[in-house]
Design a protein around this motif. Structure first.
Motif, PDB file in Angstrom:
ATOM      1  N   GLU A  33      76.865  -8.411  74.449  1.00 56.83           N
ATOM      2  CA  GLU A  33      75.877  -8.961  73.525  1.00 56.83           C
ATOM      3  C   GLU A  33      74.871  -7.835  73.306  1.00 56.83           C
ATOM      4  N   LEU A  34      74.951  -7.211  72.145  1.00 57.72           N
ATOM      5  CA  LEU A  34      74.218  -5.974  71.919  1.00 57.72           C
ATOM      6  C   LEU A  34      72.743  -6.221  71.617  1.00 57.72           C
ATOM      7  N   ALA A  35      71.895  -5.578  72.406  1.00 59.40           N
ATOM      8  CA  ALA A  35      70.461  -5.599  72.144  1.00 59.40           C
ATOM      9  C   ALA A  35      70.133  -4.638  71.009  1.00 59.40           C
ATOM     10  N   CYS A  36      69.153  -4.995  70.208  1.00 55.32           N
ATOM     11  CA  CYS A  36      68.773  -4.179  69.053  1.00 55.32           C
ATOM     12  C   CYS A  36      67.655  -3.210  69.424  1.00 55.32           C
ATOM     13  N   TRP A  37      67.835  -2.535  70.537  1.00 54.09           N
ATOM     14  CA  TRP A  37      66.952  -1.436  70.932  1.00 54.09           C
ATOM     15  C   TRP A  37      67.769  -0.464  71.764  1.00 54.09           C
ATOM     16  N   GLY A  38      67.155   0.646  72.154  1.00 51.17           N
ATOM     17  CA  GLY A  38      67.969   1.733  72.681  1.00 51.17           C
ATOM     18  C   GLY A  38      68.879   2.218  71.558  1.00 51.17           C
ATOM     19  N   ASP A  39      70.070   2.696  71.916  1.00 50.97           N
ATOM     20  CA  ASP A  39      71.011   3.101  70.861  1.00 50.97           C
ATOM     21  C   ASP A  39      72.116   2.070  70.668  1.00 50.97           C
ATOM     22  N   HIS A  40      71.908   0.870  71.231  1.00 54.52           N
ATOM     23  CA  HIS A  40      72.982  -0.116  71.223  1.00 54.52           C
ATOM     24  C   HIS A  40      73.213  -0.726  69.845  1.00 54.52           C
ATOM     25  N   MET A  41      72.135  -0.973  69.108  1.00 57.28           N
ATOM     26  CA  MET A  41      72.259  -1.503  67.748  1.00 57.28           C
ATOM     27  C   MET A  41      71.004  -1.139  66.977  1.00 57.28           C
ATOM     28  N   GLU A  42      71.140  -0.193  66.037  1.00 54.55           N
ATOM     29  CA  GLU A  42      70.023   0.192  65.179  1.00 54.55           C
ATOM     30  C   GLU A  42      70.058  -0.693  63.939  1.00 54.55           C
ATOM     31  N   VAL A  43      69.144  -1.645  63.920  1.00 55.67           N
ATOM     32  CA  VAL A  43      69.210  -2.736  62.946  1.00 55.67           C
ATOM     33  C   VAL A  43      69.184  -2.255  61.502  1.00 55.67           C
ATOM     34  N   ASP A  44      68.243  -1.394  61.169  1.00 48.01           N
ATOM     35  CA  ASP A  44      68.127  -0.964  59.773  1.00 48.01           C
ATOM     36  C   ASP A  44      69.397  -0.243  59.320  1.00 48.01           C
ATOM     37  N   LYS A  45      69.947   0.573  60.195  1.00 51.12           N
ATOM     38  CA  LYS A  45      71.181   1.280  59.867  1.00 51.12           C
ATOM     39  C   LYS A  45      72.345   0.304  59.745  1.00 51.12           C
ATOM     40  N   ALA A  46      72.420  -0.650  60.664  1.00 47.69           N
ATOM     41  CA  ALA A  46      73.511  -1.635  60.631  1.00 47.69           C
ATOM     42  C   ALA A  46      73.421  -2.540  59.416  1.00 47.69           C
ATOM     43  N   ALA A  47      72.196  -2.792  58.950  1.00 47.45           N
ATOM     44  CA  ALA A  47      72.025  -3.675  57.796  1.00 47.45           C
ATOM     45  C   ALA A  47      72.536  -3.044  56.506  1.00 47.45           C
ATOM     46  N   ARG A  48      72.521  -1.725  56.446  1.00 53.36           N
ATOM     47  CA  ARG A  48      72.932  -1.070  55.200  1.00 53.36           C
ATOM     48  C   ARG A  48      74.286  -0.359  55.300  1.00 53.36           C
ATOM     49  N   SER A  49      74.856  -0.262  56.513  1.00 54.49           N
ATOM     50  CA  SER A  49      76.078   0.522  56.673  1.00 54.49           C
ATOM     51  C   SER A  49      77.154  -0.246  57.436  1.00 54.49           C
ATOM     52  N   LYS A  50      78.165  -0.680  56.718  1.00 54.96           N
ATOM     53  CA  LYS A  50      79.299  -1.317  57.383  1.00 54.96           C
ATOM     54  C   LYS A  50      80.080  -0.298  58.203  1.00 54.96           C
ATOM     55  N   LYS A  51      80.022   0.955  57.791  1.00 57.64           N
ATOM     56  CA  LYS A  51      80.695   2.011  58.549  1.00 57.64           C
ATOM     57  C   LYS A  51      80.083   2.130  59.955  1.00 57.64           C
ATOM     58  N   TYR A  52      78.760   2.114  60.024  1.00 56.86           N
ATOM     59  CA  TYR A  52      78.077   2.170  61.318  1.00 56.86           C
ATOM     60  C   TYR A  52      78.517   1.011  62.205  1.00 56.86           C
ATOM     61  N   CYS A  53      78.583  -0.196  61.623  1.00 57.92           N
ATOM     62  CA  CYS A  53      78.988  -1.378  62.390  1.00 57.92           C
ATOM     63  C   CYS A  53      80.445  -1.275  62.832  1.00 57.92           C
ATOM     64  N   ARG A  54      81.269  -0.771  61.950  1.00 57.59           N
ATOM     65  CA  ARG A  54      82.684  -0.610  62.304  1.00 57.59           C
ATOM     66  C   ARG A  54      82.835   0.362  63.472  1.00 57.59           C
ATOM     67  N   GLU A  55      82.055   1.426  63.480  1.00 58.51           N
ATOM     68  CA  GLU A  55      82.110   2.392  64.575  1.00 58.51           C
ATOM     69  C   GLU A  55      81.657   1.758  65.891  1.00 58.51           C
ATOM     70  N   LYS A  56      80.662   0.880  65.830  1.00 58.90           N
ATOM     71  CA  LYS A  56      80.226   0.179  67.038  1.00 58.90           C
ATOM     72  C   LYS A  56      81.348  -0.692  67.587  1.00 58.90           C
ATOM     73  N   ARG A  57      81.991  -1.425  66.696  1.00 60.40           N
ATOM     74  CA  ARG A  57      83.078  -2.300  67.130  1.00 60.40           C
ATOM     75  C   ARG A  57      84.249  -1.494  67.686  1.00 60.40           C
ATOM     76  N   GLU A  58      84.537  -0.370  67.059  1.00 56.72           N
ATOM     77  CA  GLU A  58      85.637   0.474  67.535  1.00 56.72           C
ATOM     78  C   GLU A  58      85.334   1.050  68.907  1.00 56.72           C
ATOM     79  N   LEU A  59      84.052   1.406  69.138  1.00 56.94           N
ATOM     80  CA  LEU A  59      83.663   1.905  70.448  1.00 56.94           C
ATOM     81  C   LEU A  59      83.922   0.831  71.510  1.00 56.94           C
ATOM     82  N   LEU A  60      83.530  -0.397  71.200  1.00 60.39           N
ATOM     83  CA  LEU A  60      83.754  -1.486  72.151  1.00 60.39           C
ATOM     84  C   LEU A  60      85.245  -1.744  72.353  1.00 60.39           C
ATOM     85  N   LYS A  61      85.971  -1.765  71.246  1.00 61.74           N
ATOM     86  CA  LYS A  61      87.416  -2.040  71.316  1.00 61.74           C
ATOM     87  C   LYS A  61      88.138  -0.998  72.154  1.00 61.74           C
ATOM     88  N   ASP A  62      87.700   0.250  72.080  1.00 63.67           N
ATOM     89  CA  ASP A  62      88.310   1.320  72.865  1.00 63.67           C
ATOM     90  C   ASP A  62      88.231   1.039  74.366  1.00 63.67           C
TER      91      ASP A  62
END
Length: 330
Positions: A33-62
């Motif tokens: 459950e990703l917190a929106c602080w630290g480098d775990h989830m940068e909200v403004d970036k995630a809100a505008r970039s599906k690529k950023y979100c996809r990379e987060k999910r891929e990191l977890l999936k790995d």
């Protein structure tokens, strides 16, 4: 199999996500459950970039991990708080230090972006806080009139309804972690908060029994009071340790300080009856994750997180599909 067991990363935000993910898997977790602080989830970036979100999910999936929710407690707190002392400066951008309304404006925008970030991440729940403009009136001295309290709930609705409009648009729900210092901190105030916003579906609760048990509120009774509003579940424990000298309000002693009247404990080591909670969640057909928010100032966190994950997987069980004696009819 039981429900997925996840780790809320809020208390682990000092560890980069690329390092925390393999550690969490080693501890036995199914997801984060990703917190929106630290480098775990940068909200403004995630809100505008599906690529950023996809990379987060891929990191977890790995690392064999999933994500079912993200959480932004810090920004949410500033939406309704007075923001009139240095504590609020910890949660907002540095350039807004000492600017209560600037912090509030930032918090509202950030919470709207958190809904968009969740949608881009493919999750349906954002956990967090609301803050409260009336928490400081809790003791009712100096006397607080009913109008003052009612105005506080109206202010909550005024500030949060526009945020919840964005959540509706994104198909995401907000789950308030019912908690002292929030607009809702027990069953009675949770009912009042729902009434204030017209019971709109976008608003529900992140059930966390640790914040109820030390207040004397029955966690199972909370579940039964809001069977259709439990959008997420935190597994977190607490123990009342009153010794005749300290009080239940904490005595201005920090967590983990000997002599506190209550404290958080590693899951399974406190006063919460998780057996009854699991049975109630099963009866209510809750299918979401069980997310461990680990806080125990007296334990090593990796050892505690590992133990808590194993405890949660052991205490959880699937709902039965029959009554026992019905087997005789087959």
């Amino acid at each position: 199999m039981g429900r997925p067991v996840t780790l809320f990363t809020g208390q682990w935000a000092d560890i980069p996500l690329a390092e925390l993910a393999p550690l969490a898997k080693k501890m036995g977790f199914d997801g984060l459950e990703l917190a929106c602080w630290g480098d775990h989830m940068e909200v403004d970036k995630a809100a505008r970039s599906k690529k950023y979100c996809r990379e987060k999910r891929e990191l977890l999936k790995d690392h064999g991990l999933e994500c079912y929710a993200i959480s932004h407690h810090l920004a949410g707190q500033l939406v309704c708080d007075l923001n009139n002392d240095g504590r609020s400066d910890m949660f907002a951008p540095a350039e807004l230090a000492g600017d209560p309304e600037g912090q509030r404006k930032w918090a509202v925008k950030t919470m709207k972006n958190t809904a968009k970030a969740a949608a881009n991440m493919g999750v349906e729940v954002v956990n967090g806080f609301t803050g409260s403009s009336i928490w400081h009136m809790l003791y009712s001295f100096p006397p607080a009139s009913e109008k003052m309290i009612e105005d506080g709930f109206k202010y909550f609705a005024k500030m949060w309804n526009p945020i919840l409009d964005v959540f509706d648009k994104q198909g995401v729900r907000f789950a308030l972690e019912v908690h002292p210092t929030e607009i809702a901190f027990d069953i009675i105030t949770a009912r009042r908060a729902l009434e204030a916003i017209g019971h709109r579906e976008a608003f529900g609760f992140n059930f966390d029994p640790s914040h109820l048990i030390w207040q004397g509120v029955d966690p199972v009774r909370f579940l039964k009071a809001f069977p259709d509003r439990i959008y997420h579940v935190h597994m977190k424990d607490a123990a009342v340790t009153l010794d005749g000298e300290s009080g239940i309000l904490g005595s201005h002693l920090n967590f983990g300080t000997p002599g506190r009247g209550w404290d958080f404990r590693s899951v399974g080591r406190g006063d919460v009856n998780f057996e009854d909670i699991i049975r109630t969640l099963n009866a209510q057909d809750y299918k979401g994750p069980l997310s461990i928010e680990w806080e125990d100032a007296a334990m090593d966190r990796v050892a505690g997180g590992t133990e808590s994950c194993a405890f949660t997987k052991k205490v959880d069980f699937e709902k039965s599909d029959r009554v026992f004696d019905e087997a005789f009819d087959s």
